[in-house]
Design a protein around this motif. Structure first.
Motif, PDB file in Angstrom:
ATOM      1  N   GLU A   1     -11.791   5.181  -1.228  1.00 24.66           N
ATOM      2  CA  GLU A   1     -10.845   6.303  -1.288  1.00 24.66           C
ATOM      3  C   GLU A   1     -10.086   6.458   0.028  1.00 24.66           C
ATOM      4  O   GLU A   1      -8.856   6.593   0.041  1.00 24.66           O
ATOM      5  CB  GLU A   1     -11.589   7.599  -1.630  1.00 24.66           C
ATOM      6  CG  GLU A   1     -10.656   8.791  -1.797  1.00 24.66           C
ATOM      7  CD  GLU A   1     -11.356  10.025  -2.350  1.00 24.66           C
ATOM      8  OE1 GLU A   1     -10.688  11.045  -2.565  1.00 24.66           O
ATOM      9  OE2 GLU A   1     -12.588   9.954  -2.567  1.00 24.66           O
ATOM     10  N   GLU A   2     -10.795   6.432   1.135  1.00 23.53           N
ATOM     11  CA  GLU A   2     -10.156   6.611   2.439  1.00 23.53           C
ATOM     12  C   GLU A   2      -9.096   5.538   2.700  1.00 23.53           C
ATOM     13  O   GLU A   2      -7.961   5.846   3.085  1.00 23.53           O
ATOM     14  CB  GLU A   2     -11.210   6.560   3.544  1.00 23.53           C
ATOM     15  CG  GLU A   2     -10.632   6.582   4.953  1.00 23.53           C
ATOM     16  CD  GLU A   2     -11.648   6.206   6.018  1.00 23.53           C
ATOM     17  OE1 GLU A   2     -11.219   5.930   7.153  1.00 23.53           O
ATOM     18  OE2 GLU A   2     -12.855   6.168   5.711  1.00 23.53           O
ATOM     19  N   ILE A   3      -9.454   4.289   2.491  1.00 22.46           N
ATOM     20  CA  ILE A   3      -8.540   3.188   2.803  1.00 22.46           C
ATOM     21  C   ILE A   3      -7.341   3.173   1.859  1.00 22.46           C
ATOM     22  O   ILE A   3      -6.187   3.005   2.291  1.00 22.46           O
ATOM     23  CB  ILE A   3      -9.277   1.843   2.748  1.00 22.46           C
ATOM     24  CG1 ILE A   3     -10.350   1.771   3.843  1.00 22.46           C
ATOM     25  CG2 ILE A   3      -8.302   0.685   2.881  1.00 22.46           C
ATOM     26  CD1 ILE A   3      -9.824   1.866   5.249  1.00 22.46           C
ATOM     27  N   LEU A   4      -7.578   3.330   0.559  1.00 22.55           N
ATOM     28  CA  LEU A   4      -6.464   3.265  -0.382  1.00 22.55           C
ATOM     29  C   LEU A   4      -5.481   4.411  -0.188  1.00 22.55           C
ATOM     30  O   LEU A   4      -4.266   4.231  -0.314  1.00 22.55           O
ATOM     31  CB  LEU A   4      -6.983   3.239  -1.820  1.00 22.55           C
ATOM     32  CG  LEU A   4      -7.747   1.978  -2.231  1.00 22.55           C
ATOM     33  CD1 LEU A   4      -8.089   2.021  -3.710  1.00 22.55           C
ATOM     34  CD2 LEU A   4      -6.954   0.718  -1.919  1.00 22.55           C
ATOM     35  N   LYS A   5      -5.986   5.581   0.143  1.00 19.87           N
ATOM     36  CA  LYS A   5      -5.085   6.716   0.329  1.00 19.87           C
ATOM     37  C   LYS A   5      -4.375   6.653   1.685  1.00 19.87           C
ATOM     38  O   LYS A   5      -3.162   6.878   1.776  1.00 19.87           O
ATOM     39  CB  LYS A   5      -5.859   8.026   0.194  1.00 19.87           C
ATOM     40  CG  LYS A   5      -6.283   8.340  -1.236  1.00 19.87           C
ATOM     41  CD  LYS A   5      -6.991   9.686  -1.337  1.00 19.87           C
ATOM     42  CE  LYS A   5      -7.367  10.002  -2.782  1.00 19.87           C
ATOM     43  NZ  LYS A   5      -8.057  11.318  -2.912  1.00 19.87           N
ATOM     44  N   GLU A   6      -5.116   6.322   2.731  1.00 21.76           N
ATOM     45  CA  GLU A   6      -4.534   6.384   4.076  1.00 21.76           C
ATOM     46  C   GLU A   6      -3.766   5.114   4.453  1.00 21.76           C
ATOM     47  O   GLU A   6      -2.799   5.187   5.208  1.00 21.76           O
ATOM     48  CB  GLU A   6      -5.632   6.646   5.107  1.00 21.76           C
ATOM     49  CG  GLU A   6      -6.296   8.007   4.963  1.00 21.76           C
ATOM     50  CD  GLU A   6      -7.316   8.271   6.060  1.00 21.76           C
ATOM     51  OE1 GLU A   6      -7.393   7.470   7.016  1.00 21.76           O
ATOM     52  OE2 GLU A   6      -8.030   9.295   5.963  1.00 21.76           O
ATOM     53  N   VAL A   7      -4.207   3.965   3.955  1.00 24.25           N
ATOM     54  CA  VAL A   7      -3.568   2.706   4.347  1.00 24.25           C
ATOM     55  C   VAL A   7      -2.592   2.210   3.278  1.00 24.25           C
ATOM     56  O   VAL A   7      -1.469   1.799   3.602  1.00 24.25           O
ATOM     57  CB  VAL A   7      -4.626   1.624   4.635  1.00 24.25           C
ATOM     58  CG1 VAL A   7      -3.955   0.307   5.037  1.00 24.25           C
ATOM     59  CG2 VAL A   7      -5.568   2.084   5.744  1.00 24.25           C
ATOM     60  N   ALA A   8      -3.019   2.236   2.008  1.00 26.88           N
ATOM     61  CA  ALA A   8      -2.167   1.726   0.927  1.00 26.88           C
ATOM     62  C   ALA A   8      -1.242   2.787   0.350  1.00 26.88           C
ATOM     63  O   ALA A   8      -0.388   2.477  -0.487  1.00 26.88           O
ATOM     64  CB  ALA A   8      -3.037   1.130  -0.174  1.00 26.88           C
ATOM     65  N   GLY A   9      -1.416   4.053   0.773  1.00 22.79           N
ATOM     66  CA  GLY A   9      -0.520   5.112   0.326  1.00 22.79           C
ATOM     67  C   GLY A   9      -0.718   5.549  -1.111  1.00 22.79           C
ATOM     68  O   GLY A   9       0.214   6.050  -1.760  1.00 22.79           O
ATOM     69  N   VAL A  10      -1.931   5.391  -1.652  1.00 24.62           N
ATOM     70  CA  VAL A  10      -2.233   5.787  -3.025  1.00 24.62           C
ATOM     71  C   VAL A  10      -2.387   7.315  -3.089  1.00 24.62           C
ATOM     72  O   VAL A  10      -3.088   7.917  -2.267  1.00 24.62           O
ATOM     73  CB  VAL A  10      -3.516   5.096  -3.521  1.00 24.62           C
ATOM     74  CG1 VAL A  10      -3.945   5.630  -4.875  1.00 24.62           C
ATOM     75  CG2 VAL A  10      -3.307   3.587  -3.583  1.00 24.62           C
ATOM     76  N   SER A  11      -1.720   7.930  -4.053  1.00 30.51           N
ATOM     77  CA  SER A  11      -1.817   9.380  -4.214  1.00 30.51           C
ATOM     78  C   SER A  11      -3.118   9.767  -4.911  1.00 30.51           C
ATOM     79  O   SER A  11      -3.820   8.914  -5.465  1.00 30.51           O
ATOM     80  CB  SER A  11      -0.635   9.891  -5.040  1.00 30.51           C
ATOM     81  OG  SER A  11      -0.750   9.430  -6.377  1.00 30.51           O
TER      82      SER A  11
ATOM     83  N   LEU B   1      -2.413  -3.517   1.239  1.00 34.72           N
ATOM     84  CA  LEU B   1      -3.277  -3.519   2.415  1.00 34.72           C
ATOM     85  C   LEU B   1      -2.911  -4.665   3.353  1.00 34.72           C
ATOM     86  O   LEU B   1      -2.814  -4.490   4.574  1.00 34.72           O
ATOM     87  CB  LEU B   1      -4.746  -3.627   2.001  1.00 34.72           C
ATOM     88  CG  LEU B   1      -5.348  -2.461   1.216  1.00 34.72           C
ATOM     89  CD1 LEU B   1      -6.795  -2.780   0.838  1.00 34.72           C
ATOM     90  CD2 LEU B   1      -5.303  -1.186   2.041  1.00 34.72           C
ATOM     91  N   VAL B   2      -2.705  -5.855   2.764  1.00 40.42           N
ATOM     92  CA  VAL B   2      -2.403  -7.034   3.583  1.00 40.42           C
ATOM     93  C   VAL B   2      -1.076  -6.861   4.318  1.00 40.42           C
ATOM     94  O   VAL B   2      -0.914  -7.331   5.447  1.00 40.42           O
ATOM     95  CB  VAL B   2      -2.382  -8.313   2.717  1.00 40.42           C
ATOM     96  CG1 VAL B   2      -1.922  -9.513   3.530  1.00 40.42           C
ATOM     97  CG2 VAL B   2      -3.765  -8.573   2.135  1.00 40.42           C
ATOM     98  N   CYS B   3      -0.128  -6.174   3.696  1.00 43.20           N
ATOM     99  CA  CYS B   3       1.172  -5.979   4.329  1.00 43.20           C
ATOM    100  C   CYS B   3       1.095  -5.054   5.542  1.00 43.20           C
ATOM    101  O   CYS B   3       2.041  -4.974   6.327  1.00 43.20           O
ATOM    102  CB  CYS B   3       2.182  -5.450   3.313  1.00 43.20           C
ATOM    103  SG  CYS B   3       2.738  -6.738   2.154  1.00 43.20           S
ATOM    104  N   THR B   4      -0.034  -4.363   5.721  1.00 44.61           N
ATOM    105  CA  THR B   4      -0.231  -3.530   6.915  1.00 44.61           C
ATOM    106  C   THR B   4      -1.119  -4.219   7.949  1.00 44.61           C
ATOM    107  O   THR B   4      -1.384  -3.651   9.000  1.00 44.61           O
ATOM    108  CB  THR B   4      -0.893  -2.186   6.544  1.00 44.61           C
ATOM    109  OG1 THR B   4      -2.288  -2.406   6.220  1.00 44.61           O
ATOM    110  CG2 THR B   4      -0.197  -1.519   5.375  1.00 44.61           C
ATOM    111  N   ALA B   5      -1.571  -5.427   7.609  1.00 33.81           N
ATOM    112  CA  ALA B   5      -2.624  -6.073   8.408  1.00 33.81           C
ATOM    113  C   ALA B   5      -2.064  -7.100   9.385  1.00 33.81           C
ATOM    114  O   ALA B   5      -0.928  -7.580   9.271  1.00 33.81           O
ATOM    115  CB  ALA B   5      -3.642  -6.737   7.483  1.00 33.81           C
TER     116      ALA B   5
END
Length: 405
Positions: free
Chosen positions: A381-391, A91-95
Motif C-alpha cells: 500500500e505504501e509503495i503503490l500510493k506514494e511511489v506509483a501514484g495509485v489512488s 515503479l521502474v520509471c521512478t527508479a
C-alpha cells in the motif's frame, strides 16, 4: 547517523533467484531503497526453501529468504496480468536500477522491456539475469543451482583429493552458485552507477549465472587451454602441496602449504627437520610423489593434540594451517564475534536471529541492518500510493481483483 553509500538510489527487484536477491541485498545493506516485487499470496520461491525457523515450513520463516532480503521492502503484485505489469512499470520509471530475471522476450509484451523502459527513463540501469546468457546453444536451457554447479565443471573436482576418480561427483554446500551470481550482478550495477555519474546515461547489463560461477574457478578453467591439464577430483593439485586434511583428537586440520618456507617450517614442527636437506622434500615433483609419506608424519604428529593446540603450534611458526570449522564453530568464534561480524536482527515472524553482517568495513558510510527482511506484501500500500501514484479507490479495486496482495 552517517549516510550510507547508496542512500538515495532506488532499486526495483523483479526476480525469483537467490542470486539476484543477494545482489539486491548488497545494494540495500549499503543504503539503496530496494523494492522487491513478489507474487501475491505465494511470494518469492526462496520463502519456501529450508531451513525454517522452528522447523515447520512457513513462507515468513525461511532463514534463506530472511538473510537474502534484509533492508528491503516487499510489494505483492501479479505481473502476469496487464494491470500488475503496468504498476511495476510505474515503479521502474521512478527508479535508478531495475534488477530483472528472465530472457528479454518474456518482457516484450508487458511494458518491461529495455527498449520501452529506457525511452521513459533514459538514466535507468537495467540488470538482466539469465542462467546461461542471452545467446549461445544453452540460451533456453532451464536450470537450478545444482545444474549450474555440475555444468560449470565445479563438481568434477569434488570430493577433492581422495584419489578415487570412480566416486560420483558431489556439489559444494552453501549456495555458492547463487551468491556468485549476486556478487557479479551487484558489481555490474555499481560499475554502471559510476559510469552514469560521468555520462548521465543508463545502460543495459546482461548477466549469466553460468558465467558468474565460471569466474570463481579461474585456475582450473585456465589450466586446460594453457597447459592441457584437465583437473578432476583425484586432487593432484592439492597433493602437490601436501594439503589433504588430517585429524586431531577432536577435529580436523586443513593445511595449504605452498612455499618452500612453509614446508621447511612444517618439517620442524612435526619433528622431521632432516627432511629440509633431502632432495625428495625440496624438489616439487618428488615431494608430490611422496605426499603420503608427508601426510603420515603429519597425522602421527597431530593425533594426540587438540585442534586448537595444533593450530596454535603451526601459527606460531607462520605455517598456514587452520581448523576445519563447523557452522557452530564459526558462529561462536571469538574472531568473528570480537569484530562484530554477526549481527542480530529482530524479525517479526522469526524473532531474534543472527546473520552474517557487513561485506566490508566502510569508515565513512557504515553498514547497518535497519530492518529485517519484509513480510510478504508488507509495503504494498505504501509503495503503490506514494511511489506509483495509485489512488485509494484504485488500490481497493486492485486488491479486490487480486492484482495486488
Amino acid at each position: 547517523m552517517a549516510h550510507k553509500a547508496f542512500e538515495g538510489i532506488r532499486v526495483i527487484e523483479l526476480a525469483e533467484s537467490v542470486g539476484v536477491a543477494y545482489a539486491g541485498k548488497l545494494l540495500a545493506d549499503l543504503g539503496a531503497e530496494v523494492i522487491k516485487v513478489e507474487k501475491p499470496g505465494e511470494g518469492d520461491p526462496a520463502r519456501h526453501r529450508e531451513p525454517f525457523a522452528g522447523g515447520t515450513p512457513d513462507k515468513e520463516k525461511s532463514l534463506l529468504f530472511a538473510y537474502a532480503n534484509t533492508n528491503k521492502k516487499s510489494v505483492a503484485v501479479d505481473t502476469s496480468v496487464e494491470e500488475g505489469a503496468a504498476l511495476v512499470r510505474k515503479l521502474v520509471c521512478t527508479a535508478d536500477v531495475f534488477l530483472r530475471e528472465g530472457l528479454p522476450e518474456t518482457f516484450d509484451g508487458n511494458g518491461l522491456s529495455w527498449e520501452s523502459l529506457s525511452k521513459d527513463n533514459p538514466k535507468l540501469i537495467l540488470s538482466s539475469n539469465t542462467p546461461f546468457g542471452e545467446s549461445g546453444p544453452y540460451r533456453n536451457y532451464a536450470s537450478t543451482p545444482f545444474t549450474l554447479a555440475h555444468m560449470t565443471g565445479n563438481c568434477a573436482l569434488y570430493p577433492h583429493g581422495t584419489g578415487d576418480e570412480e566416486r560420483a561427483p558431489v556439489i559444494l554446500g552453501g549456495n555458492f552458485e547463487e551468491y556468485d551470481t549476486g556478487v557479479a550482478v551487484a558489481s555490474g550495477v555499481v560499475g554502471s552507477l559510476i559510469w552514469r555519474l560521468r555520462s548521465g546515461k543508463g545502460q543495459y547489463i546482461e548477466n549469466s549465472s553460468y558465467e558468474a560461477r565460471l569466474m570463481s574457478l579461474p585456475s582450473e578453467n585456465s589450466a586446460y587451454p594453457v597447459f592441457g591439464v584437465n583437473f578432476n577430483r583425484s586432487g593432484a593439485t592439492q597433493r602437490l602441496q601436501a594439503s589433504l586434511s588430517f585429524p586431531t583428537k577432536d577435529g580436523w586440520l586443513c593445511p595449504f602449504l605452498t612455499t618452500p618456507k612453509d614446508f621447511a617450517n612444517m618439517a620442524d614442527i612435526i619433528g622431521k627437520p632432516e627432511w629440509k636437506d633431502e632432495e625428495w622434500f625440496t624438489d616439487v615433483p618428488q615431494r608430490q610423489a611422496n605426499c603420503e609419506k608427508i601426510m603420515e608424519a603429519m597425522r602421527e604428529w597431530s593425533k594426540d593434540l587438540t585442534t586448537a593446540e595444533a593450530v596454535d603450534i603451526c601459527q606460531s611458526r607462520r605455517v598456514p594451517i587452520g581448523p576445519v570449522a563447523t557452522p557452530k564453530d564459526v558462529v561462536e568464534s571469538e574472531q568473528y564475534n570480537q569484530r562484530g561480524f554477526f549481527t542480530e536482527i529482530d524479525h517479526p515472524a522469526i524473532g531474534k536471529a543472527k546473520f552474517p553482517g557487513r561485506p566490508a568495513v566502510l569508515s565513512e558510510t557504515p553498514f547497518s541492518y535497519d530492518h529485517a527482511a519484509p513480510l510478504l506484501g508488507a509495503d504494498t500500500e505504501e509503495i503503490l500510493k506514494e511511489v506509483a501514484g495509485v489512488s485509494d479507490d484504485q488500490f481497493n479495486s486492485l486488491a479486490q481483483s487480486k492484482v495486488i496482495g
